[in-house]
Design a protein around this motif. Structure first.
Motif: not given
Length: 877
Positions: A431-442, A495-496, A503-510, A549-555
């Motif tokens: 579920e949490r890996s669904s926030v990645f765009a274009g793949g991810f590493d370990l 599911r996420l 929102s929490t995991i997208r923020a973690e991703h960012a 995400w950061t620009a749109d959420h004030g980070d």
């Protein structure tokens, strides 16, 4: 007519090592060719360097002459033959067939006689060996090449010198495609007949896999390559042009939108563009495709979507499920069997009962490939009968009267079934890996897995998800990278959201990608700089998503870190998208007085590289006072020296000189960037003596940093300053600059260094080398859609002036004339004045107007053709 082209292999080396011997051998060579050609009714109408051009009315006579000559020749002569229509003007022939014959010849080796397929089809009684389809330089489509075999001729030769490696980003398939032969043939036929074909169908039915297979089989027909754009990673419709431009390496042109810039850059390109997963971006994808179609008649499109794009002349091709009607011999069962055998060796021999269970599974899964593969993946731990028995419990929509529901519901429940079999930890990571765009590493997976996540535990879960076909693993780049099929990603994302954690995991991703700045910039500021550029190239989609995400959420802190990191890496690799991120942050950062505001202005000011000069001047003017105030942070690595760049472009180089000197006085130039920018400003300000003086110790300062970009840039600047007074020293410095840039992947100095080498060689050195360098720079900038292509074109004007090709020089000069070429380029102005004097004002103006009216594609094509002709003439001298 049939045309025979010949050329002596390695003639330059022979002339240099034994001129007298070569002179005698060439006389014998000419006599043999004259006799062989004329004795068989041919006409030798031109000599080209050490070769000849001959015309024949009969293709058989041309082959006989070539064979007879090869038997008698002592020198290693390569020969090419092609047949077609040509126009006779005076004592010379013109037409595409001559270019084809020349390219066929160029692909061969000394002693070899090659034929184009146009000639081979007209012959009988000749022993021909097909060397297969080949892509040859300057030919828009692949042709079949044949080798003539005859008594007295060599039979074994090295591989042809053809352009066999297809450009583009199409990767080899990771698995076989089963049961799609008829669909492949149907789509190929549709794509050959129409410019846009869209594959439609439900998620998981195999649209993407079918599209990639078709693209692979047609790759040889697209000289400029097959390019795949995976739009699943793009969530904002406005970002579709950005994603496509980044993949193609195209930059925005002044006065044009990014979409218009992409369309212009693709003019006259023979490419297949594959737009994958368009369903959530239909309007944006359709707008971009229509814009490209309107500009270029040679680009074709293959799209995948759950519905059509709604474009005129779009050919919809529905991708059906795999057939299940033939039971054990059906494509669906063949797919299940192959995938099951890959995870369970015992599966190759099944009992009659188990075989029947497999057939039932495929039938009840409606032949949908993804659902079948998910079921087959369970064969490592279950029997087919056990899987079949679970279908009643997990896929109720597939039985009875509910089978008529939409197929994406069927697939959703197939994914849900696999999802339910996961452990809680595996489920959470998916579920949490669904926030990645274009793949991810370990490392990235660990960042979203939760605080204190153990790397080895995450690795075990990733391995389990790969085995269960819920993650796709890619090791092609030497590093393991994970991704999801889009249907699975969407399911996991839902599911996420249902859990309330999106929102929490997208923020973690960012936060993770924003927090990469120190580590990646440390890599960049070291001998491992190439790794930083490679990281940026594979993670740009994640950086884009994190920035949004950061620009749109004030980070603002996170967004600023991403924009500065992306801009530093992007500018040096000709990706100016992150510069637009910095521009976007100017206002919010200025409102709060952000500590990195000065750096944002410096990065935003680099938009002049993409043609937005007036904006860049504004950012530069405001950025100067911020840097001077010291209230808004230090600009990293002395990049504040680049604030003078926009002023140089608009002809105010003295302001750039003053700015750089004021910054040098503050003793912050750790990498020599400020002094390097001072040297460039002095050059453009026509203060050559001061520029040379300012280079004292510049390269040594850069070398002390072990930063390849600093060293390459310093060498480029050093060579630029010494180009007039000490050309050999300048050539050595810029050659080293380009070598470093090529090794590390710094496209900026690689391209502009080639342009500088072209200018120095044109004025003081080897004209042939100058053309090679100029062509490299022109191609790089043209491929990127960069308006700075006018700079190496201006170099070509000066070179053609020196070589007496005045008409071509005047034509190209009309296009090349711009602030980019008139500011600080006295050699260009001098060349134009001389050309005017030779041609006369009316003739020059007529040719210049013709050039000014050309498109970029048109003028570059003209330039390539003129360079080829010039090379041929130079080789004959």
């Amino acid at each position: 007519m049939t045309f025979l082209f010949t050329d002596i292999e390695g003639s330059t080396r022979r002339w240099e090592s034994d001129a007298a011997g070569m002179r005698a051998a060439l006389a014998a060579h000419d006599e043999v060719l004259h006799h062989a050609i004329e004795a068989r009714g041919g006409w030798l109408f031109k000599h080209t360097g050490d070769g000849v051009l001959a015309a024949f009315a009969s293709p058989g006579s041309a082959v006989d002459a070539a064979v007879a000559a090869q038997r008698a020749l002592e020198l290693p002569v390569r020969m090419g033959i092609a047949t077609g229509e040509a126009e006779l003007r005076g004592d010379d022939y013109f037409g595409p067939v001559l270019n084809r014959a020349a390219r066929v010849m160029s692909a061969g080796h000394g002693g070899q006689v090659l034929l184009a397929d146009t000639t081979a089809g007209l012959l009988s009684g000749v022993d021909l060996l097909s060397l297969g389809q080949r892509r040859l330089r300057d030919l828009s489509t692949a042709i079949e090449v044949f080798q003539v075999r005859a008594d007295g001729l060599r039979t074994e030769f090295p591989p042809l010198k053809a352009v066999d490696s297809s450009p583009g980003n199409l990767r080899p398939a990771a698995s076989s495609l089963i049961g799609r032969d008829s669909e492949i043939a149907r789509v190929i036929a549709a794509l050959r007949a129409h410019r846009l074909v869209t594959l439609t169908g439900v998620g998981g039915v195999g649209k993407t896999r079918l599209a990639l297979e078709v693209a692979t089989r047609l790759a040889g027909e697209f000289f400029d390559g097959v390019w795949v754009f995976e739009l699943a990673a793009v969530t904002d419709p406005a970002s579709v042009p950005d994603a496509v431009a980044v993949a193609l390496g195209i930059t925005q042109q002044p006065g044009k939108s990014l979409t218009q810039s992409i369309a212009a850059a693709l003019d006259n390109r023979v490419r297949l563009l594959v737009f994958d997963n368009c369903e959530h971006l239909i309007d944006a994808a359709a707008d971009l495709i229509e814009a490209i179609r309107a500009e270029s008649a040679t680009v074709r499109f293959l799209a995948t979507s759950r519905e059509g794009l709604g474009i005129a002349d779009e050919q919809l091709q529905t991708v059906p499920s795999l057939g299940v009607e033939d039971g054990a011999d059906s494509p669906a069962v063949a797919l299940f069997t192959e995938r099951a055998c890959s995870v369970a060796q015992h599966f190759s021999s099944l009992s009659k009962q188990e075989s029947a269970a497999v057939q039932e599974i495929c039938r009840r899964l409606d032949g949908i490939p993804l659902a079948i593969e998910l079921a087959a993946s369970r064969m490592s731990s279950m029997t087919a009968s056990e899987v079949r028995d679970r279908l009643d419990q997990r896929f109720r929509l597939l039985v009875g009267t509910r089978r008529g529901l939409e197929r994406h519901q069927t697939l959703r429940h197939a994914v849900s079934w696999s999802y339910d079999l996961l452990s809680d930890d595996e489920r959470t990571l998916l579920e949490r890996s669904s926030v990645f765009a274009g793949g991810f590493d370990l490392e990235s997976a660990c960042a979203v897995a939760g605080a204190g996540a153990d790397e080895f535990a995450v690795l075990d879960m990733l391995d389990a998800l790969v085995r269960k076909s819920l993650l796709v693993v890619d090791r092609s780049a030497g590093r393991t990278r994970y991704s999801m099929l889009e249907t699975i990603r969407q399911f996991a994302e839902e599911r996420l959201v249902d859990r309330g954690e999106a929102s929490t995991i997208r923020a973690e991703h960012a936060r993770h990608f924003a927090g990469q700045d120190a580590k990646i910039l440390a890599l960049w500021d070291s001998l491992r700089q190439r790794e930083a550029f490679e990281w940026f190239d594979v993670e740009v989609a994640n950086l884009r998503a994190a920035f949004r995400w950061t620009a749109d959420h004030g980070d603002l802190d996170g967004a600023t870190a991403i924009a500065i990191l992306g801009s530093i890496l992007g500018i040096e690799t000709d990706n100016f998208e992150p510069v637009t991120w910095a521009e976007e942050l100017i206002e919010p950062a200025r409102t709060v007085g952000h500590s990195q505001l000065a750096a944002l202005y410096v990065m935003a000011a680099q938009c002049y590289h993409a043609g937005r000069i007036s904006n860049a001047v504004g950012y530069s003017n405001e950025g100067q006072s911020l840097v001077d105030s010291d209230e808004f942070g230090l600009v990293p690595f002395g990049h504040d020296g680049a604030l003078g760049g926009p002023w140089v472009v608009i002809g105010e180089s003295e302001r750039a000189v003053e700015w750089c000197r004021s910054q040098l006085a503050r003793d912050r130039d750790t990498h020599g960037f400020i002094r390097a920018n001072l040297v460039l400003a002095l050059i453009f300000a026509d203060r050559a003596v001061e520029a040379i003086a300012a280079t004292e110790g510049l390269v040594e300062t850069a070398e002390a940093t072990d930063n390849p970009w600093a060293i390459s840039f310093a060498l480029f600047v050093y060579g630029s300053a010494h180009s007039e007074t000490d050309p050999p020293r300048a050539l050595a410095a810029v050659r080293r600059s380009v070598a470093i840039a090529t090794e590390v992947g710094i496209r900026w100095t690689q391209t502009y260094g080639a342009g500088m080498l072209a200018r120095i060689e044109a004025e003081y050195g080897d004209p042939a080398a100058a053309m090679d360098y100029a062509e490299a720079a022109i191609r790089s900038l043209h491929d990127a859609g960069n308006p700075a292509v006018r700079v190496p074109l201006a170099v070509l004007v000066a070179l053609f002036d020196r070589l007496g090709r005045y008409e071509s020089a005047a034509t190209i000069a009309g296009f090349a004339m711009s602030p980019l070429t008139t500011t600080g380029a006295p050699w260009f102005i001098t060349a134009i004045a001389h050309i005017r004097g030779v041609l006369g004002e009316p003739e020059y103006e007529s040719l210049a107007r013709k050039g000014a009216a050309m498109t970029t594609a048109g003028v570059t094509s003209h330039a390539y053709d003129q360079m080829d002709q010039t090379r041929a003439e130079l080789s004959g001298k």
